[in-house]
Scaffold this motif. Sequence first.
Motif, PDB file in Angstrom:
ATOM      1  N   GLU A  94       0.821  -1.202   0.000  1.00  0.00           N
ATOM      2  CA  GLU A  94       0.000   0.000   0.000  1.00  0.00           C
ATOM      3  C   GLU A  94       0.861   1.261   0.000  1.00  0.00           C
ATOM      4  O   GLU A  94       0.589   2.210  -0.728  1.00  0.00           O
ATOM      5  N   THR A  95       1.882   1.272   0.851  1.00  0.00           N
ATOM      6  CA  THR A  95       2.722   2.472   0.922  1.00  0.00           C
ATOM      7  C   THR A  95       3.545   2.640  -0.347  1.00  0.00           C
ATOM      8  O   THR A  95       3.791   3.768  -0.764  1.00  0.00           O
ATOM      9  N   ILE A  96       3.944   1.544  -0.974  1.00  0.00           N
ATOM     10  CA  ILE A  96       4.700   1.655  -2.223  1.00  0.00           C
ATOM     11  C   ILE A  96       3.831   2.282  -3.307  1.00  0.00           C
ATOM     12  O   ILE A  96       4.274   3.177  -4.031  1.00  0.00           O
ATOM     13  N   ILE A  97       2.575   1.853  -3.407  1.00  0.00           N
ATOM     14  CA  ILE A  97       1.664   2.442  -4.394  1.00  0.00           C
ATOM     15  C   ILE A  97       1.417   3.906  -4.089  1.00  0.00           C
ATOM     16  O   ILE A  97       1.461   4.760  -4.986  1.00  0.00           O
ATOM     17  N   MET A  98       1.199   4.219  -2.818  1.00  0.00           N
ATOM     18  CA  MET A  98       0.980   5.618  -2.431  1.00  0.00           C
ATOM     19  C   MET A  98       2.219   6.462  -2.716  1.00  0.00           C
ATOM     20  O   MET A  98       2.110   7.601  -3.168  1.00  0.00           O
ATOM     21  N   GLN A  99       3.391   5.916  -2.447  1.00  0.00           N
ATOM     22  CA  GLN A  99       4.635   6.637  -2.709  1.00  0.00           C
ATOM     23  C   GLN A  99       4.800   6.907  -4.204  1.00  0.00           C
ATOM     24  O   GLN A  99       5.221   7.994  -4.605  1.00  0.00           O
ATOM     25  N   GLN A 100       4.469   5.918  -5.024  1.00  0.00           N
ATOM     26  CA  GLN A 100       4.586   6.097  -6.470  1.00  0.00           C
ATOM     27  C   GLN A 100       3.640   7.183  -6.965  1.00  0.00           C
ATOM     28  O   GLN A 100       4.010   8.000  -7.807  1.00  0.00           O
ATOM     29  N   GLU A 101       2.425   7.184  -6.438  1.00  0.00           N
ATOM     30  CA  GLU A 101       1.460   8.215  -6.817  1.00  0.00           C
ATOM     31  C   GLU A 101       1.926   9.592  -6.363  1.00  0.00           C
ATOM     32  O   GLU A 101       1.849  10.564  -7.117  1.00  0.00           O
ATOM     33  N   LEU A 102       2.417   9.681  -5.128  1.00  0.00           N
ATOM     34  CA  LEU A 102       2.906  10.954  -4.616  1.00  0.00           C
ATOM     35  C   LEU A 102       4.135  11.409  -5.395  1.00  0.00           C
ATOM     36  O   LEU A 102       4.265  12.584  -5.740  1.00  0.00           O
ATOM     37  N   GLN A 103       5.028  10.478  -5.698  1.00  0.00           N
ATOM     38  CA  GLN A 103       6.220  10.826  -6.476  1.00  0.00           C
ATOM     39  C   GLN A 103       5.821  11.406  -7.825  1.00  0.00           C
ATOM     40  O   GLN A 103       6.358  12.433  -8.244  1.00  0.00           O
ATOM     41  N   GLN A 104       4.882  10.767  -8.500  1.00  0.00           N
ATOM     42  CA  GLN A 104       4.443  11.261  -9.807  1.00  0.00           C
ATOM     43  C   GLN A 104       3.826  12.647  -9.675  1.00  0.00           C
ATOM     44  O   GLN A 104       4.057  13.522 -10.508  1.00  0.00           O
ATOM     45  N   GLU A 105       3.050  12.848  -8.628  1.00  0.00           N
ATOM     46  CA  GLU A 105       2.420  14.152  -8.427  1.00  0.00           C
ATOM     47  C   GLU A 105       3.468  15.222  -8.118  1.00  0.00           C
ATOM     48  O   GLU A 105       3.374  16.352  -8.587  1.00  0.00           O
ATOM     49  N   ILE A 106       4.478  14.880  -7.332  1.00  0.00           N
ATOM     50  CA  ILE A 106       5.546  15.834  -7.028  1.00  0.00           C
ATOM     51  C   ILE A 106       6.292  16.195  -8.300  1.00  0.00           C
ATOM     52  O   ILE A 106       6.593  17.368  -8.549  1.00  0.00           O
ATOM     53  N   VAL A 107       6.587  15.210  -9.137  1.00  0.00           N
ATOM     54  CA  VAL A 107       7.261  15.466 -10.415  1.00  0.00           C
ATOM     55  C   VAL A 107       6.410  16.402 -11.267  1.00  0.00           C
ATOM     56  O   VAL A 107       6.914  17.377 -11.835  1.00  0.00           O
ATOM     57  N   THR A 108       5.122  16.130 -11.325  1.00  0.00           N
ATOM     58  CA  THR A 108       4.212  16.975 -12.097  1.00  0.00           C
ATOM     59  C   THR A 108       4.218  18.400 -11.560  1.00  0.00           C
ATOM     60  O   THR A 108       4.327  19.365 -12.325  1.00  0.00           O
ATOM     61  N   GLN A 109       4.100  18.530 -10.243  1.00  0.00           N
ATOM     62  CA  GLN A 109       4.041  19.865  -9.650  1.00  0.00           C
ATOM     63  C   GLN A 109       5.391  20.584  -9.737  1.00  0.00           C
ATOM     64  O   GLN A 109       5.440  21.800  -9.933  1.00  0.00           O
ATOM     65  N   LEU A 110       6.497  19.867  -9.600  1.00  0.00           N
ATOM     66  CA  LEU A 110       7.815  20.487  -9.778  1.00  0.00           C
ATOM     67  C   LEU A 110       7.964  21.007 -11.207  1.00  0.00           C
ATOM     68  O   LEU A 110       8.518  22.079 -11.428  1.00  0.00           O
ATOM     69  N   SER A 111       7.451  20.250 -12.158  1.00  0.00           N
ATOM     70  CA  SER A 111       7.527  20.666 -13.560  1.00  0.00           C
ATOM     71  C   SER A 111       6.710  21.918 -13.827  1.00  0.00           C
ATOM     72  O   SER A 111       6.997  22.650 -14.769  1.00  0.00           O
ATOM     73  N   SER A 112       5.707  22.158 -12.986  1.00  0.00           N
ATOM     74  CA  SER A 112       4.867  23.345 -13.190  1.00  0.00           C
ATOM     75  C   SER A 112       5.487  24.605 -12.573  1.00  0.00           C
ATOM     76  O   SER A 112       5.040  25.703 -12.850  1.00  0.00           O
ATOM     77  N   LEU A 113       6.508  24.425 -11.734  1.00  0.00           N
ATOM     78  CA  LEU A 113       7.208  25.581 -11.170  1.00  0.00           C
ATOM     79  C   LEU A 113       8.152  26.155 -12.215  1.00  0.00           C
ATOM     80  O   LEU A 113       8.470  25.506 -13.211  1.00  0.00           O
ATOM     81  N   SER A 114       8.642  27.350 -11.969  1.00  0.00           N
ATOM     82  CA  SER A 114       9.649  27.910 -12.881  1.00  0.00           C
ATOM     83  C   SER A 114      10.917  27.067 -12.779  1.00  0.00           C
ATOM     84  O   SER A 114      11.126  26.348 -11.795  1.00  0.00           O
ATOM     85  N   ASP A 115      11.751  27.154 -13.800  1.00  0.00           N
ATOM     86  CA  ASP A 115      12.991  26.377 -13.795  1.00  0.00           C
ATOM     87  C   ASP A 115      13.822  26.678 -12.551  1.00  0.00           C
ATOM     88  O   ASP A 115      14.343  25.776 -11.921  1.00  0.00           O
ATOM     89  N   LYS A 116      13.929  27.956 -12.198  1.00  0.00           N
ATOM     90  CA  LYS A 116      14.750  28.333 -11.048  1.00  0.00           C
ATOM     91  C   LYS A 116      14.171  27.780  -9.753  1.00  0.00           C
ATOM     92  O   LYS A 116      14.908  27.267  -8.912  1.00  0.00           O
ATOM     93  N   GLU A 117      12.859  27.856  -9.597  1.00  0.00           N
ATOM     94  CA  GLU A 117      12.229  27.329  -8.383  1.00  0.00           C
ATOM     95  C   GLU A 117      12.479  25.833  -8.253  1.00  0.00           C
ATOM     96  O   GLU A 117      12.828  25.340  -7.179  1.00  0.00           O
ATOM     97  N   ALA A 118      12.310  25.117  -9.349  1.00  0.00           N
ATOM     98  CA  ALA A 118      12.540  23.665  -9.322  1.00  0.00           C
ATOM     99  C   ALA A 118      14.009  23.362  -9.031  1.00  0.00           C
ATOM    100  O   ALA A 118      14.320  22.461  -8.245  1.00  0.00           O
ATOM    101  N   GLN A 119      14.914  24.129  -9.621  1.00  0.00           N
ATOM    102  CA  GLN A 119      16.338  23.938  -9.380  1.00  0.00           C
ATOM    103  C   GLN A 119      16.678  24.151  -7.915  1.00  0.00           C
ATOM    104  O   GLN A 119      17.437  23.381  -7.325  1.00  0.00           O
ATOM    105  N   LEU A 120      16.137  25.210  -7.329  1.00  0.00           N
ATOM    106  CA  LEU A 120      16.412  25.497  -5.926  1.00  0.00           C
ATOM    107  C   LEU A 120      15.977  24.329  -5.038  1.00  0.00           C
ATOM    108  O   LEU A 120      16.738  23.896  -4.164  1.00  0.00           O
TER     109      LEU A 120
END
Length: 171
Positions: A94-120
């Motif tokens: 269960e936690t592995i599936i939740m982690q994968q979903e959260l990881q994907q969402e974090i990647v998506t949200q990081l991609s929506s930040l500006s390049d500098k914000e994501a880099q920081l």
Amino acid sequence: MDELYNRQLQEKLLAIYKTLLTMGANKEDAEDVVQETAIQFIQYIDGISPNEASAWLYKVAIHKYYDLLKKSRSQHKYLISFRLEDLLELHTPETIIMQQELQQEIVTQLSSLSDKEAQLILLKYSADLSLKDIATLFGTTDKTIKTQLARAKSKLKQRLQEVYNGGKINF
């Protein structure tokens, strides 16, 4: 260069390699950039302060990676990725599936930040650079980086909370 310095340089280059992978570089490109960075470091070693060597290495590697991206215009935006399971030690299905979903969402949200914000965020929390090293990398003060990082982190947290219907996410 003595043995200890060689080992420290190898460790720093490995950390840079991992950061480049996190920023979306493929294995071959990351290896090429690290190798070019190491060669350039050896060429200019006499002019680099030992206190600023780490920041210098990151700055050169990131610039070389961006140059590589500019050359391959087919990629409009690099993919930001990291492995959340490397940060957590929970291994139930269960936690592995939740982690994968959260990881994907974090990647998506990081991609929506500006390049500098994501880099920081990546340089601080994935590459584990100090505020001083990040400030040197961006040619500014650590106070400025601290403020910009806090804003980027707040923006990421807010976006993640919106996705999870106002749920509490602690960073």
